[in-house]
Design a protein around this motif. Structure first.
Motif, mmCIF file in Angstrom:
data_model
loop_
_atom_site.group_PDB
_atom_site.id
_atom_site.type_symbol
_atom_site.label_atom_id
_atom_site.label_comp_id
_atom_site.label_asym_id
_atom_site.label_seq_id
_atom_site.Cartn_x
_atom_site.Cartn_y
_atom_site.Cartn_z
ATOM 1 N N TRP A 137 -10.302 1.151 4.394
ATOM 2 C CA TRP A 137 -9.597 -0.123 4.277
ATOM 3 C C TRP A 137 -10.372 -1.254 4.930
ATOM 4 O O TRP A 137 -10.343 -2.390 4.451
ATOM 5 C CB TRP A 137 -8.186 0.008 4.841
ATOM 6 N N ASP A 138 -11.085 -0.963 5.994
ATOM 7 C CA ASP A 138 -11.903 -1.970 6.654
ATOM 8 C C ASP A 138 -13.049 -2.418 5.740
ATOM 9 O O ASP A 138 -13.324 -3.613 5.617
ATOM 10 C CB ASP A 138 -12.447 -1.414 7.973
ATOM 11 N N GLU A 139 -13.705 -1.466 5.090
ATOM 12 C CA GLU A 139 -14.810 -1.806 4.179
ATOM 13 C C GLU A 139 -14.301 -2.593 2.974
ATOM 14 O O GLU A 139 -14.922 -3.571 2.546
ATOM 15 C CB GLU A 139 -15.537 -0.542 3.708
ATOM 16 N N ILE A 140 -13.165 -2.180 2.439
ATOM 17 C CA ILE A 140 -12.584 -2.871 1.279
ATOM 18 C C ILE A 140 -12.200 -4.302 1.648
ATOM 19 O O ILE A 140 -12.464 -5.249 0.911
ATOM 20 C CB ILE A 140 -11.344 -2.101 0.767
ATOM 21 N N ASP A 141 -11.572 -4.460 2.817
ATOM 22 C CA ASP A 141 -11.172 -5.793 3.264
ATOM 23 C C ASP A 141 -12.393 -6.675 3.497
ATOM 24 O O ASP A 141 -12.413 -7.842 3.099
ATOM 25 C CB ASP A 141 -10.334 -5.701 4.541
ATOM 26 N N GLY A 142 -13.410 -6.131 4.132
ATOM 27 C CA GLY A 142 -14.635 -6.899 4.371
ATOM 28 C C GLY A 142 -15.279 -7.350 3.073
ATOM 29 O O GLY A 142 -15.766 -8.480 2.961
ATOM 30 N N ALA A 143 -15.272 -6.474 2.076
ATOM 31 C CA ALA A 143 -15.838 -6.825 0.772
ATOM 32 C C ALA A 143 -15.031 -7.938 0.108
ATOM 33 O O ALA A 143 -15.589 -8.877 -0.464
ATOM 34 C CB ALA A 143 -15.889 -5.584 -0.117
ATOM 35 N N VAL A 148 0.841 -1.200 0.000
ATOM 36 C CA VAL A 148 0.000 0.000 0.000
ATOM 37 C C VAL A 148 0.874 1.247 0.000
ATOM 38 O O VAL A 148 1.898 1.297 0.682
ATOM 39 C CB VAL A 148 -0.943 -0.020 1.229
ATOM 40 N N ALA A 149 0.452 2.242 -0.756
ATOM 41 C CA ALA A 149 1.194 3.503 -0.822
ATOM 42 C C ALA A 149 1.401 4.070 0.577
ATOM 43 O O ALA A 149 0.531 3.952 1.444
ATOM 44 C CB ALA A 149 0.435 4.506 -1.685
ATOM 45 N N GLU A 150 2.552 4.663 0.795
ATOM 46 C CA GLU A 150 2.928 5.162 2.116
ATOM 47 C C GLU A 150 1.879 6.097 2.718
ATOM 48 O O GLU A 150 1.631 6.067 3.922
ATOM 49 C CB GLU A 150 4.282 5.860 2.038
ATOM 50 N N ALA A 151 1.244 6.890 1.893
ATOM 51 C CA ALA A 151 0.241 7.846 2.381
ATOM 52 C C ALA A 151 -0.949 7.166 3.034
ATOM 53 O O ALA A 151 -1.645 7.766 3.852
ATOM 54 C CB ALA A 151 -0.239 8.730 1.229
ATOM 55 N N TRP A 189 -12.334 2.722 -7.480
ATOM 56 C CA TRP A 189 -11.675 1.445 -7.774
ATOM 57 C C TRP A 189 -10.297 1.651 -8.405
ATOM 58 O O TRP A 189 -9.309 1.083 -7.906
ATOM 59 C CB TRP A 189 -12.573 0.567 -8.637
ATOM 60 N N PRO A 190 -10.155 2.445 -9.462
ATOM 61 C CA PRO A 190 -8.800 2.649 -10.007
ATOM 62 C C PRO A 190 -7.870 3.333 -9.014
ATOM 63 O O PRO A 190 -6.676 3.019 -8.953
ATOM 64 C CB PRO A 190 -9.012 3.495 -11.264
ATOM 65 N N ARG A 191 -8.388 4.271 -8.230
ATOM 66 C CA ARG A 191 -7.552 4.936 -7.221
ATOM 67 C C ARG A 191 -7.089 3.917 -6.171
ATOM 68 O O ARG A 191 -5.953 3.940 -5.715
ATOM 69 C CB ARG A 191 -8.304 6.090 -6.545
ATOM 70 N N PHE A 192 -7.980 3.000 -5.804
ATOM 71 C CA PHE A 192 -7.645 1.948 -4.847
ATOM 72 C C PHE A 192 -6.556 1.037 -5.411
ATOM 73 O O PHE A 192 -5.601 0.682 -4.724
ATOM 74 C CB PHE A 192 -8.896 1.160 -4.482
ATOM 75 N N GLN A 193 -6.684 0.672 -6.682
ATOM 76 C CA GLN A 193 -5.683 -0.193 -7.316
ATOM 77 C C GLN A 193 -4.309 0.471 -7.295
ATOM 78 O O GLN A 193 -3.303 -0.180 -7.020
ATOM 79 C CB GLN A 193 -6.104 -0.535 -8.747
ATOM 80 N N VAL A 194 -4.262 1.760 -7.577
ATOM 81 C CA VAL A 194 -2.989 2.499 -7.544
ATOM 82 C C VAL A 194 -2.454 2.545 -6.119
ATOM 83 O O VAL A 194 -1.268 2.299 -5.867
ATOM 84 C CB VAL A 194 -3.160 3.924 -8.116
ATOM 85 N N ALA A 195 -3.341 2.835 -5.158
ATOM 86 C CA ALA A 195 -2.919 2.952 -3.753
ATOM 87 C C ALA A 195 -2.375 1.636 -3.203
ATOM 88 O O ALA A 195 -1.505 1.638 -2.342
ATOM 89 C CB ALA A 195 -4.099 3.418 -2.887
ATOM 90 N N GLY A 239 -0.774 -0.533 -5.010
ATOM 91 C CA GLY A 239 0.379 -0.935 -5.792
ATOM 92 C C GLY A 239 0.077 -1.881 -6.921
ATOM 93 O O GLY A 239 0.921 -2.688 -7.316
ATOM 94 N N ARG A 240 -1.108 -1.812 -7.479
ATOM 95 C CA ARG A 240 -1.475 -2.702 -8.603
ATOM 96 C C ARG A 240 -1.497 -1.941 -9.896
ATOM 97 O O ARG A 240 -1.731 -0.834 -10.030
ATOM 98 C CB ARG A 240 -2.852 -3.323 -8.363
#
Length: 155
Positions: free
Chosen positions: A98-104, A55-58, A146-152, A154-155
């Motif tokens: 991140w919690d919602e994304i992981d749960g999904a 995951v991006a440092e930010a 979704w694309p922002r998440f993929q970048v964040a 590292g995909r």
């Protein structure tokens, strides 16, 4: 044998198989399989650091916090005053995102049993993941999350 008896027999056999398989799934040579993951928060922190490694440092702190809270919510607790937890679900700098994304993701892994299926279809899995995340956080709908998440990540 009547149809009703065959149905009951089939249910009884299926229940027996499921119980036997369930009991067998908890056996093993390792005692640590039964260890409470919250008994050593330092080990959990290392696990979460590895999980969030790409995951991006930010956003790494938010990912780490979500991972820790996802496993040990009672031990860690949180307050709404903490900015990492008060951020909306659309804010990647917040743990809720991140919690919602992981749960999904976990829900779709369970739904598709991708870890057992040799015919894993990534497109179907990712569509499930996106849809489940949007159900958990409706504010995602119609955005480029979704694309922002993929970048964040590292995909």
């Amino acid at each position: 044998m009547t149809r009703r008896r065959r149905t009951y027999l089939a249910i009884a056999v299926l229940a027996g198989v499921l119980v036997t398989a369930g009991l067998g799934a908890h056996r093993g040579d390792r005692d640590d399989a039964r260890e409470d993951p919250c008994s050593d928060l330092e080990d959990l922190s290392e696990f979460c650091a590895a999980e969030c490694g790409g995951v991006a440092e930010a956003f790494a702190d938010a990912c780490h916090a979500a991972c820790m809270m996802g496993v040990c919510p009672k031990e860690l607790g949180y307050t709404k005053q903490d900015p990492i937890w008060s951020a909306p679900c659309t804010d990647m700098a917040g743990a809720r995102f991140w919690d919602e994304i992981d749960g999904a993701e976990v829900r779709c892994e369970y739904k598709f049993h991708w870890f057992q299926d040799q015919k894993f279809d990534p497109a179907t899995f990712y569509e499930c993941w996106r849809a489940e995340a949007e159900q958990r956080c409706p504010e995602f709908i119609g955005t480029d999350w979704w694309p922002r998440f993929q970048v964040a990540r590292g995909r």
